[in-house]
Structures are given as structure tokens and as C-alpha cells.
Design a protein around this motif. Structure first.
Motif, short mmCIF file in Angstrom:
data_model
loop_
_atom_site.label_atom_id
_atom_site.label_comp_id
_atom_site.label_asym_id
_atom_site.label_seq_id
_atom_site.Cartn_x
_atom_site.Cartn_y
_atom_site.Cartn_z
N ARG A 33 -34.44 19.78 -20.68
CA ARG A 33 -35.11 21.02 -21.06
C ARG A 33 -34.18 22.23 -20.95
NH1 ARG A 33 -37.94 24.40 -17.47
NH2 ARG A 33 -39.47 25.77 -18.49
N LEU A 34 -33.53 22.39 -19.81
CA LEU A 34 -32.70 23.57 -19.61
C LEU A 34 -31.35 23.45 -20.29
CD1 LEU A 34 -33.36 24.72 -15.94
CD2 LEU A 34 -34.37 25.53 -18.07
N SER A 35 -30.79 22.25 -20.35
CA SER A 35 -29.49 22.12 -21.02
C SER A 35 -29.63 22.36 -22.51
CB SER A 35 -28.88 20.74 -20.75
OG SER A 35 -29.69 19.70 -21.24
N GLY A 36 -30.74 21.91 -23.10
CA GLY A 36 -30.95 22.18 -24.52
C GLY A 36 -31.05 23.66 -24.81
N ALA A 37 -31.80 24.38 -23.95
CA ALA A 37 -31.94 25.83 -24.14
C ALA A 37 -30.62 26.54 -23.91
CB ALA A 37 -33.01 26.38 -23.20
N SER A 38 -29.88 26.12 -22.90
CA SER A 38 -28.61 26.79 -22.60
C SER A 38 -27.58 26.58 -23.69
CB SER A 38 -28.05 26.30 -21.26
OG SER A 38 -27.61 24.97 -21.34
N MET A 39 -27.65 25.43 -24.38
CA MET A 39 -26.69 25.15 -25.44
C MET A 39 -26.77 26.18 -26.57
SD MET A 39 -26.66 21.00 -25.73
CE MET A 39 -25.92 20.01 -24.43
N ALA A 40 -27.97 26.68 -26.84
CA ALA A 40 -28.11 27.69 -27.88
C ALA A 40 -27.33 28.94 -27.51
CB ALA A 40 -29.58 28.02 -28.09
N LEU A 41 -27.46 29.37 -26.25
CA LEU A 41 -26.75 30.57 -25.80
C LEU A 41 -25.25 30.32 -25.70
CD1 LEU A 41 -29.22 31.69 -22.98
CD2 LEU A 41 -28.87 32.80 -25.19
N ILE A 42 -24.88 29.18 -25.15
CA ILE A 42 -23.45 28.87 -24.98
C ILE A 42 -22.77 28.72 -26.33
CG2 ILE A 42 -21.85 27.11 -24.13
CD1 ILE A 42 -23.94 26.63 -21.86
N GLY A 43 -23.43 28.02 -27.26
CA GLY A 43 -22.87 27.86 -28.59
C GLY A 43 -22.69 29.18 -29.31
N ALA A 44 -23.66 30.09 -29.13
CA ALA A 44 -23.56 31.40 -29.78
C ALA A 44 -22.39 32.19 -29.23
CB ALA A 44 -24.86 32.18 -29.57
N ILE A 45 -22.26 32.24 -27.91
CA ILE A 45 -21.18 33.02 -27.31
C ILE A 45 -19.83 32.40 -27.63
CG2 ILE A 45 -20.23 33.82 -25.11
CD1 ILE A 45 -23.16 33.91 -24.11
N GLY A 46 -19.77 31.07 -27.67
CA GLY A 46 -18.53 30.42 -28.08
C GLY A 46 -18.13 30.83 -29.49
N GLY A 47 -19.12 30.94 -30.38
CA GLY A 47 -18.83 31.39 -31.74
C GLY A 47 -18.26 32.79 -31.79
N PHE A 48 -18.69 33.65 -30.86
CA PHE A 48 -18.13 35.00 -30.81
C PHE A 48 -16.64 34.98 -30.48
CE2 PHE A 48 -22.63 36.40 -30.03
CZ PHE A 48 -22.72 37.21 -31.15
#
Length: 472
Positions: free
Chosen positions: A385-400
Motif C-alpha cells: 500500500r505505502l510503497s505503491g503510493a510512494s513510487m508516484a512521488l519518488i518517480g515524479a521527483i526523479g523525473g525532475f
């Protein structure tokens, strides 16, 4: 234990009536996994890779199209760097809502929508891709291409939910690597068009992607599934955003994925601007790095599964520091062979690091669930549950990170006429990433039990709040 219901199992009809929703899913149960879970997960993984692959191709389209944009387009190198930076920026920003859309709409449903949306930027590029088009129009279409980069977040979040912890490194590596290779694929396609038809026919490249987008949309609609257990869990996003490890991992992911996508977008422009390569010469080299980095991403995940993500990530950042040092030397000496070879190594390392860092994420949340006193399926479900949600944020910041790389290169060329200054900054960032990885995830510390709401230590002895090396 009651066997989980699947869209292909005994309740196949009811699952179809609900739009292909799987209401129970327990991949940590080895019996269920071998009996039916593996087959369902692999089918969804394969189609996720297809959609994400095309998304990456659309997102990185300007990294190829700038090779077609000769003097007749009236856009200088700084303007071209800015176009690819805008595409990177929008793709990174959209990863946040895309990642959370899986819980809101379902992984299959959102894959269909996100794949179909790729038609918009591709069709728009077909219209504007000619000399005389205003820079404003190109900027607007660069914004549209960002939807391709956002596909990554929803795809990774979805695949993460399908696989057990012991296989997440491999599954996430395959999914991300198959998507990342879309960058190399579109660059190879661009090379083919330039070699066969010349640099004046970019629309041939764009036209080839329209039927591929339609095929990905139709196949996703017909053969993918939604997972009911991850539906409408908005609280997971808030919890993930409030966890410091989400932001620490985002910092590390800037160093791996941010480098991969930033270099993928900028490498061809650097070859043209700093080393005077023609469009054909640049295109013949541009695809090599993204191809290698994409192919080894599953290897990074597999190594992390075996040796621990934090350990692999630490050594990877150390190697990236050395490779970046070689790039700086090559840039100072204006040595194209050394520059190309060093960048090829750097691309490989970004791919390995992408796989190992994403393996760390579910391991971290699993360790924290165990430290909080959870066990068995409860701990596994909490981690998913939490790793899936965190991946959205981590993936976005990585893209930056890709935005930062292109803007740094733009400034370096504007100020000094070369990218050397920017490369030195990147080297320093890798040193910081190595230090953070070691300090947070590998330094040995005395275990500490978490407190219950009334302030008492409650976890079993030896359960530390700092995730252990073996767990991440």
C-alpha cells in the motif's frame, strides 16, 4: 485460506461484469502465486511494459526531433535544450496524479486512458513539425509530450501491487527497463528515418507511432486487470508523503533515473553542440546509452533482490562518480571517443541504479511494517500500500532530475560554451547520493523499538526503525 478471486478464475463472469476487477489478491501466498497469481501478474506486466514503452518514446520525442531541426527552424541550441527540459518537467509533474490514478480508477482502466492520451501529442507533432512553426507552438507541443513520461508512475505503481516482495526487484526492473528502452527505440527509429529519407522528413517517424499507440490501447483494454485491494486508498498517499524515507529515496532516484532521462534527452544535442556532429552522426550514437541503460535495469533489480538494494545502490553511486569524472576529463580534452565511452558506462550505471533503488522502496516499507509490530500478510499488504503510493512521488521527483540536467547543460553552454561545468556538478551530486545511502541505509546502529500511542516501546526486541541492509 480461501483462494483469492481472480478475473480468470471461478468467478470470471462476475469479474467481467465489474470491468475486470480482481477483488482479492495475495501474491505473498506461494500456493496462490504458483497456482494462478504468476500467470495473471505476468500478463499484466507484459501489457504494462508495452504501454509504458510507447509512452517513453513519445516523452523523449523531442530528443530526436531536435536532430531534424536544422538552421531553417531558427532555434538555437539553448532553445532546443529548453524544449526537452519542458517535456521532462511536465512528464515529471504529471507522475504524481498518474501514480495515484491507479488507486482511484484501477490499473487496467488507467492504462487504457493513459495509452490513448498519447495520440494527442503525436498527432499535434505531425501538424507542427515543419520550418516556420513558431517556437511557442513547439513549446505547447512539448508540454503535451509530458503525458508520455507520466505513464511510468502509474505503470510502476500497478506492477508493484501484482508481485510478491521477493520478486519485486525483478518485476519492477523489467517493467521500467522495458519502458525506458522506448527512449532508445525512438532514437533508433529517428536514425533510420534520417539515414533513409534525410533530416527533412520527421513526420515519417511520427506517423509510425500512431498505429502502435492504438494497438497498445486496445490490447490493454482487452487483457489487463484491475486490483480491488488498491482501490480508493487516498490515505496511502498522505502517509507516504509524510514518511521521510519517501523523500530520501526521491533524492537518490534523482541521481539514477534523473540522470538516465536527462542524459537521454540531452546527449544528442551535446554531441552536435560541443563536438560538431551532424544529425546523422549524432543519431548514430545517441541511442546507445539509453539502450544499454534500459537493458540492464532488470539486472539492477535482480542484483538488489540477491544482495540488498542499499548495498547495490551504494556501490553503483561510487561507480557513477568515477564515470562522471571520466566524462569531465573527456570534455576538458575534447576527446569524443573517451566522452562517448564514459557516457556509455554512465548510462549502464544509471540503469543498474534505477533497478536497485526501486527495489529498496518496498523493502523499506516492509521493514517499517515489521518494526511496527505487523506480521505476515498484514505487513505485506501495508508495504504494498505505502510503497505503491510512494513510487508516484519518488518517480515524479526523479523525473525532475532530468529537468535539472537539461537546464544545467543549457546554462553551462550559455556561460562557457561547453558542458564541462554541468558535468562537474553531476559528479558532486553522485558523491552526495553515495553518502546518503551509506548513512541512512547501511550504517550499523543499535536497534530501537517504535513506541505505541501511549509512549511505550512495543516492537519485539531487535526490530529497528532503521531498515536493515538485508531488508532493503
Amino acid at each position: 485460506m480461501t483462494a483469492p478471486t481472480t478475473a480468470r478464475g471461478s468467478t470470471r463472469g462476475s469479474a467481467r461484469e465489474r470491468g475486470r476487477w480482481i477483488e482479492r489478491w495475495n501474491p505473498e501466498d506461494e500456493g496462490f502465486w504458483e497456482r494462478e497469481g504468476r500467470r495473471v501478474a505476468r500478463r499484466n506486466l507484459a501489457l504494462s511494459v508495452l504501454s509504458e514503452h510507447i509512452g517513453f518514446s513519445v516523452w523523449s520525442m523531442f530528443s530526436v526531433l531536435t536532430l531534424f531541426m536544422g538552421p531553417e527552424y531558427g532555434i538555437d541550441p539553448a532553445g532546443k535544450f529548453f524544449l526537452v527540459a519542458v517535456a521532462s518537467l511536465v512528464g515529471a509533474a504529471l507522475r504524481v496524479p498518474y501514480g495515484f490514478a491507479v488507486a482511484r480508477f484501477g490499473g487496467r482502466n488507467w492504462t487504457v486512458v493513459s495509452a490513448a492520451m498519447l495520440l494527442l501529442p503525436t498527432a499535434a507533432l505531425l501538424v507542427v513539425m515543419e520550418p516556420g512553426t513558431s517556437y511557442t507552438a513547439f513549446m505547447a507541443v512539448a508540454v503535451l509530450t509530458g503525458v508520455g513520461g507520466a505513464n511510468f508512475a502509474s505503470s510502476m505503481t500497478n506492477v508493484n501491487s501484482f508481485y510478491p516482495l521477493r520478486l519485486k526487484g525483478w518485476a519492477l526492473g523489467v517493467n521500467a527497463g522495458g519502458g525506458n528502452i522506448g527512449v532508445a527505440a525512438v532514437q533508433l527509429a529517428g536514425l533510420l528515418v534520417i539515414a533513409v529519407a534525410g533530416a527533412s522528413h520527421p513526420r515519417l517517424l511520427l506517423a509510425a507511432y500512431l498505429p502502435l499507440i492504438v494497438a497498445a490501447t486496445v490490447l490493454s483494454a482487452r487483457h489487463m486487470d484491475n486490483l480491488g485491494p488498491v482501490r480508493n486508498d487516498t490515505g496511502a498517499a498522505r502517509e507516504a508523503a509524510g514518511d521521510r524515507h519517501t523523500w530520501i529515496m526521491a533524492f537518490l532516484y534523482i541521481g539514477t533515473f534523473g540522470s538516465f532521462i536527462g542524459y537521454s534527452f540531452a546527449f544528442g544535442l551535446v554531441l552536435q553542440t560541443q563536438f560538431g556532429r551532424t544529425p546523422l552522426q549524432a543519431a548514430s550514437l545517441t541511442f546507445i546509452g539509453p539502450l544499454l541503460g534500459s537493458l540492464v535495469r532488470p539486472v539492477g533489480g535482480r542484483l538488489a533482490d540477491r544482495f540488498g538494494g542499499a548495498r547495490v545502490t551504494l556501490w553503483n553511486f561510487a561507480a557513477m562518480t568515477a564515470a562522471a569524472g571520466a566524462v569531465v576529463i573527456a570534455s576538458l580534452r575534447e576527446s569524443l571517443p573517451l566522452f562517448t565511452a564514459s557516457f556509455a558506462v554512465l548510462f549502464v550505471l544509471t540503469g543498474l541504479g534505477n533497478g536497485s533503488t526501486f527495489k529498496m522502496i518496498p523493502g523499506i516499507f516492509q521493514a517499517r511494517a515489521l518494526a511496527a509490530g505487523m506480521a505476515g500478510e498484514a505487513a505485506a499488504a501495508h508495504a504494498r500500500r505505502l510503497s505503491g503510493a510512494s513510487m508516484a512521488l519518488i518517480g515524479a521527483i526523479g523525473g525532475f532530475g532530468g529537468v535539472g540536467i537539461n537546464m544545467a547543460l543549457r546554462q553551462s553552454f550559455a556561460s562557457f560554451g561547453t558542458g564541462t561545468g554541468a558535468f562537474a556538478v553531476f559528479l558532486g551530486y553522485y558523491v552526495l547520493c553515495a553518502a546518503v545511502t551509506r548513512s541512512v541505509y547501511l550504517r550499523r546502529t543499535a536497534p530501537a523499538s517504535p513506541r505505541t500511542p501511549d509512549g511505550e516501546r512495543a516492537a519485539p526486541a531487535g526490530a529497528g526503525t532503521r531498515p536493515a541492509r538485508a531488508e532493503v
